[in-house]
Enzyme design. Structure first.
Site, PDB file in Angstrom:
ATOM      1  CD  GLU A  90      -6.769  -6.785   3.586  1.00 14.21           C
ATOM      2  OE1 GLU A  90      -5.917  -6.358   2.814  1.00 14.21           O
ATOM      3  OE2 GLU A  90      -7.931  -7.085   3.205  1.00 14.21           O
ATOM      4  CG  MET A  91      -8.650  -1.081   5.006  1.00 18.16           C
ATOM      5  SD  MET A  91      -8.405   0.707   5.251  1.00 18.16           S
ATOM      6  CE  MET A  91      -9.825   1.370   4.353  1.00 18.16           C
ATOM      7  CD  GLU A  92      -5.467  -1.901   1.208  1.00 22.38           C
ATOM      8  OE1 GLU A  92      -5.741  -0.737   1.562  1.00 22.38           O
ATOM      9  OE2 GLU A  92      -4.902  -2.729   1.962  1.00 22.38           O
ATOM     10  NE  ARG A  96      -4.247   9.465 -10.374  1.00 26.16           N
ATOM     11  CZ  ARG A  96      -5.338  10.137 -10.018  1.00 26.16           C
ATOM     12  NH1 ARG A  96      -5.609  10.330  -8.746  1.00 26.16           N
ATOM     13  NH2 ARG A  96      -6.161  10.606 -10.938  1.00 26.16           N
ATOM     14  N   GLY A 139       0.797  -1.211   0.000  1.00 26.60           N
ATOM     15  CA  GLY A 139       0.000   0.000   0.000  1.00 26.60           C
ATOM     16  C   GLY A 139       0.829   1.259   0.000  1.00 26.60           C
ATOM     17  NE  ARG A 182       5.167  -1.480   4.317  1.00 30.87           N
ATOM     18  CZ  ARG A 182       3.921  -1.526   4.781  1.00 30.87           C
ATOM     19  NH1 ARG A 182       3.036  -2.327   4.205  1.00 30.87           N
ATOM     20  NH2 ARG A 182       3.554  -0.792   5.783  1.00 30.87           N
ATOM     21  CB  SER A 214       0.091  -3.038   8.031  1.00 33.52           C
ATOM     22  OG  SER A 214      -0.629  -1.995   7.389  1.00 33.52           O
ATOM     23  CG  ASP A 267      -2.835  -0.770  14.427  1.00 34.12           C
ATOM     24  OD1 ASP A 267      -2.227  -0.011  15.195  1.00 34.12           O
ATOM     25  OD2 ASP A 267      -2.999  -0.522  13.217  1.00 34.12           O
ATOM     26  NE  ARG A 320      -3.236  -6.054   1.187  1.00 38.68           N
ATOM     27  CZ  ARG A 320      -2.778  -5.077   1.973  1.00 38.68           C
ATOM     28  NH1 ARG A 320      -1.796  -4.302   1.570  1.00 38.68           N
ATOM     29  NH2 ARG A 320      -3.286  -4.872   3.172  1.00 38.68           N
ATOM     30  CB  ILE A 321       3.897  -7.525   1.493  1.00 46.42           C
ATOM     31  CG1 ILE A 321       4.511  -6.350   0.718  1.00 46.42           C
ATOM     32  CG2 ILE A 321       4.401  -8.844   0.931  1.00 46.42           C
ATOM     33  CD1 ILE A 321       6.008  -6.227   0.897  1.00 46.42           C
ATOM     34  NE  ARG A 331       0.992   1.359  11.567  1.00 42.71           N
ATOM     35  CZ  ARG A 331      -0.316   1.179  11.592  1.00 42.71           C
ATOM     36  NH1 ARG A 331      -0.958   0.924  10.486  1.00 42.71           N
ATOM     37  NH2 ARG A 331      -0.983   1.254  12.714  1.00 42.71           N
TER      38      ARG A 331
END
Length: 239
Positions: free
Chosen positions: A183-185, A43, A20, A24, A90, A208, A87-88, A221
């Site tokens: 998570e979100m993705e 972007r 994300g 990173r 958090s 978290d 995907r890696i 992170r």
């Protein structure tokens, strides 16, 4: 090129690690890859192509949330001919057994969102990672002596630490999933891979633990998730 990616065809490898955070991605490129070339910066969503132990790979940012992951992973699969994305990321802990820095291999992703319905008019809310890629990840983890926990994750549309009642979402989820993290993705990635006939996987590091008010800082992170990065890279050279 696309409105979101200035890389030319052929400049992105067939196997891609996505994260994300663009920083990173930059960290991985600068610390783990050789012969590195920046192929996208539109972007600020950096994409680098280089070599890890002579294997050509790309690392690319995907931003936050399913819409952002949906755009970038779709373009990689559909336009750039990418075959595998790992995907890696958090995550926040749901299971009380999880501790900070625990590594998770996602088996299934569950969402209450309408990503699949918007895309294909399909009422799909659970999607699996690619089993064969997960098997390679698990074998690699054993070889590298990297501990991990395999389980299902909640793919949320809101940042879970800001939710006034995350437990309500968990209670509504199918009980057989036994969600361990949030998570979100991942859902958008897995769904795009399925619809395009490609392969995907997701590794997560717990940053978290809400019930104990524990968490990693933004800097931690970005740079401290070495086991997850190493496992993804070592897996990709076997593909």
């Amino acid at each position: 090129m696309t409105p979101h990616n200035e890389a030319n065809l052929g400049e992105i490898a067939k196997v891609v690690i996505m994260a994300g955070d663009p920083l990173r991605v930059k960290y991985i490129a600068e610390n783990f890859l050789s012969d590195v070339k920046l192929v996208n910066s539109i972007r600020g969503m950096f994409c680098y192509t280089g070599k890890y132990k002579e294997k050509e790979i790309s690392v690319m940012a995907h931003g936050m949330g399913m819409p952002s992951m949906g755009i970038y992973s779709y373009e990689l699969f559909h336009i750039y001919g990418v075959e595998v994305i790992i995907r890696i990321g958090s995550c926040g802990a749901i299971s009380e057994k999880l501790e900070l820095n625990d590594l998770i291999l996602v088996d299934k992703s569950y969402t209450e969102g309408n990503y699949a319905f918007n895309f294909d008019n399909e009422k799909c809310y659970i999607v699996e990672a690619s089993n064969d890629i997960n098997e390679i990840i698990e074998q690699t983890a054993r070889n590298e002596k990297i501990g991990y926990i395999k389980g299902s994750t909640l793919c949320n549309e809101c940042f879970d630490l800001y939710l006034p009642d995350k437990e309500a979402i968990i209670r509504r989820a199918p009980k057989e999933l036994e969600l361990i993290s949030s998570e979100m993705e991942a859902f958008a990635l897995f769904y795009n891979a399925k619809r395009e006939g490609k392969k995907s996987a997701c590794l997560l590091t717990v940053v978290d633990v809400p019930k104990e008010s524990k968490g990693l800082t933004a800097s931690e992170r970005e740079k401290s998730l070495e086991n997850m990065m190493k496992l993804a890279l070592e897996t990709i050279i076997k593909l």
